[in-house]
Design a protein around this motif. Structure first.
Motif, mmCIF file in Angstrom:
data_model
loop_
_atom_site.group_PDB
_atom_site.id
_atom_site.type_symbol
_atom_site.label_atom_id
_atom_site.label_comp_id
_atom_site.label_asym_id
_atom_site.label_seq_id
_atom_site.Cartn_x
_atom_site.Cartn_y
_atom_site.Cartn_z
ATOM 1 N N THR A 4 0.845 -1.190 0.000
ATOM 2 C CA THR A 4 0.000 0.000 0.000
ATOM 3 C C THR A 4 0.883 1.245 0.000
ATOM 4 O O THR A 4 1.718 1.403 0.884
ATOM 5 C CB THR A 4 -0.910 0.031 1.243
ATOM 6 N N PRO A 5 0.724 2.135 -0.992
ATOM 7 C CA PRO A 5 1.559 3.338 -1.022
ATOM 8 C C PRO A 5 1.094 4.384 0.003
ATOM 9 O O PRO A 5 -0.102 4.673 0.103
ATOM 10 C CB PRO A 5 1.394 3.856 -2.448
ATOM 11 N N PHE A 6 2.048 4.890 0.762
ATOM 12 C CA PHE A 6 1.805 5.956 1.730
ATOM 13 C C PHE A 6 2.694 7.140 1.399
ATOM 14 O O PHE A 6 3.784 6.972 0.860
ATOM 15 C CB PHE A 6 2.142 5.494 3.155
ATOM 16 N N ALA A 7 2.242 8.349 1.725
ATOM 17 C CA ALA A 7 3.057 9.560 1.600
ATOM 18 C C ALA A 7 2.880 10.347 2.882
ATOM 19 O O ALA A 7 1.803 10.338 3.485
ATOM 20 C CB ALA A 7 2.623 10.399 0.401
ATOM 21 N N GLY A 8 3.941 11.018 3.309
ATOM 22 C CA GLY A 8 3.848 11.800 4.530
ATOM 23 C C GLY A 8 5.169 12.428 4.908
ATOM 24 O O GLY A 8 6.001 12.694 4.054
ATOM 25 N N VAL A 9 5.341 12.621 6.198
ATOM 26 C CA VAL A 9 6.520 13.281 6.750
ATOM 27 C C VAL A 9 7.241 12.279 7.641
ATOM 28 O O VAL A 9 6.602 11.540 8.399
ATOM 29 C CB VAL A 9 6.095 14.512 7.593
ATOM 30 N N LEU A 10 8.557 12.262 7.558
ATOM 31 C CA LEU A 10 9.310 11.383 8.439
ATOM 32 C C LEU A 10 9.080 11.772 9.893
ATOM 33 O O LEU A 10 9.156 12.957 10.242
ATOM 34 C CB LEU A 10 10.802 11.447 8.125
ATOM 35 N N ALA A 53 1.871 9.514 7.998
ATOM 36 C CA ALA A 53 1.274 9.513 6.658
ATOM 37 C C ALA A 53 0.028 10.376 6.592
ATOM 38 O O ALA A 53 -0.839 10.302 7.453
ATOM 39 C CB ALA A 53 0.931 8.085 6.247
ATOM 40 N N TYR A 54 -0.040 11.199 5.551
ATOM 41 C CA TYR A 54 -1.243 11.989 5.293
ATOM 42 C C TYR A 54 -1.906 11.552 3.993
ATOM 43 O O TYR A 54 -2.995 12.005 3.662
ATOM 44 C CB TYR A 54 -0.954 13.492 5.267
ATOM 45 N N GLU A 55 -1.244 10.657 3.244
ATOM 46 C CA GLU A 55 -1.834 10.075 2.035
ATOM 47 C C GLU A 55 -1.672 8.561 2.076
ATOM 48 O O GLU A 55 -0.674 8.043 2.561
ATOM 49 C CB GLU A 55 -1.151 10.593 0.763
ATOM 50 N N MET A 56 -2.704 7.885 1.571
ATOM 51 C CA MET A 56 -2.700 6.427 1.468
ATOM 52 C C MET A 56 -3.344 6.088 0.133
ATOM 53 O O MET A 56 -4.437 6.582 -0.168
ATOM 54 C CB MET A 56 -3.506 5.843 2.625
ATOM 55 N N GLN A 57 -2.675 5.302 -0.652
ATOM 56 C CA GLN A 57 -3.152 4.954 -1.995
ATOM 57 C C GLN A 57 -3.431 6.206 -2.823
ATOM 58 O O GLN A 57 -4.460 6.327 -3.481
ATOM 59 C CB GLN A 57 -4.379 4.046 -1.914
ATOM 60 N N ASP A 58 -2.513 7.159 -2.750
ATOM 61 C CA ASP A 58 -2.553 8.391 -3.553
ATOM 62 C C ASP A 58 -3.746 9.295 -3.268
ATOM 63 O O ASP A 58 -4.149 10.089 -4.108
ATOM 64 C CB ASP A 58 -2.485 8.065 -5.052
ATOM 65 N N ALA A 59 -4.321 9.184 -2.062
ATOM 66 C CA ALA A 59 -5.425 10.062 -1.651
ATOM 67 C C ALA A 59 -5.238 10.387 -0.175
ATOM 68 O O ALA A 59 -4.519 9.690 0.539
ATOM 69 C CB ALA A 59 -6.768 9.380 -1.882
ATOM 70 N N ALA A 60 -5.889 11.438 0.271
ATOM 71 C CA ALA A 60 -5.801 11.810 1.694
ATOM 72 C C ALA A 60 -6.252 10.639 2.562
ATOM 73 O O ALA A 60 -7.185 9.913 2.205
ATOM 74 C CB ALA A 60 -6.675 13.031 1.968
ATOM 75 N N VAL A 61 -5.593 10.456 3.704
ATOM 76 C CA VAL A 61 -6.009 9.424 4.643
ATOM 77 C C VAL A 61 -7.361 9.848 5.222
ATOM 78 O O VAL A 61 -7.496 10.936 5.768
ATOM 79 C CB VAL A 61 -4.965 9.238 5.771
ATOM 80 N N THR A 62 -8.345 9.013 5.060
ATOM 81 C CA THR A 62 -9.703 9.325 5.507
ATOM 82 C C THR A 62 -9.917 8.906 6.962
ATOM 83 O O THR A 62 -9.112 8.158 7.527
ATOM 84 C CB THR A 62 -10.740 8.596 4.634
ATOM 85 N N ASP A 63 -11.008 9.358 7.539
ATOM 86 C CA ASP A 63 -11.373 8.940 8.895
ATOM 87 C C ASP A 63 -11.465 7.421 8.982
ATOM 88 O O ASP A 63 -11.062 6.825 9.975
ATOM 89 C CB ASP A 63 -12.711 9.545 9.312
ATOM 90 N N ALA A 64 -11.996 6.799 7.958
ATOM 91 C CA ALA A 64 -12.166 5.345 7.955
ATOM 92 C C ALA A 64 -10.825 4.610 8.040
ATOM 93 O O ALA A 64 -10.771 3.465 8.469
ATOM 94 C CB ALA A 64 -12.914 4.906 6.702
ATOM 95 N N HIS A 65 -9.767 5.281 7.635
ATOM 96 C CA HIS A 65 -8.427 4.688 7.678
ATOM 97 C C HIS A 65 -7.540 5.366 8.704
ATOM 98 O O HIS A 65 -6.316 5.332 8.600
ATOM 99 C CB HIS A 65 -7.791 4.740 6.284
ATOM 100 N N GLY A 66 -8.155 6.025 9.686
ATOM 101 C CA GLY A 66 -7.381 6.616 10.774
ATOM 102 C C GLY A 66 -6.966 8.045 10.551
ATOM 103 O O GLY A 66 -6.124 8.557 11.276
#
Length: 102
Positions: A4-10, A53-66
């Motif tokens: 699962t691709p994630f994007a965010g800040v270290l 992580a603020y993105e998961m699967q190339d979209a913003a992390v939603t409430d449903a995913h924490g």
């Protein structure tokens, strides 16, 4: 979740910017819902593969995913990918790992 691709800040970069109290050896994170918490030693927290992580699967992390952010710890079990964080605190001892208050 390794594929699962994630994007965010270290996490290490956030800790460096915020500062860690002298003598602290661990961090505890508490979720917005107050049900879950997570802990990491500082040694774990500054690994180069610990991500807020603020993105998961190339979209913003939603409430449903924490969302809006979640702690993604690539080398650790999926339970390390906790729900959204409302606060964190430095400590001199690592509290128990991921748990839910019942």
């Amino acid at each position: 979740m390794p594929s699962t691709p994630f994007a965010g800040v270290l996490l290490a970069d956030l800790l460096a910017a915020a500062g860690v109290k002298p003598g602290a050896t661990a961090l505890r994170f508490t979720c917005f819902d107050g049900v879950y918490s997570e802990s990491l030693t500082l040694e774990q927290a500054v690994r180069p593969d610990m991500l807020v992580a603020y993105e998961m699967q190339d979209a913003a992390v939603t409430d449903a995913h924490g969302g809006p952010v979640r702690l993604y710890a690539a080398p650790m079990s999926s339970r390390r990918c906790g729900a959204s964080r409302s606060r964190s605190a430095g400590s001199t001892a690592a509290p128990p790992r991921c748990w839910a208050r019942r």
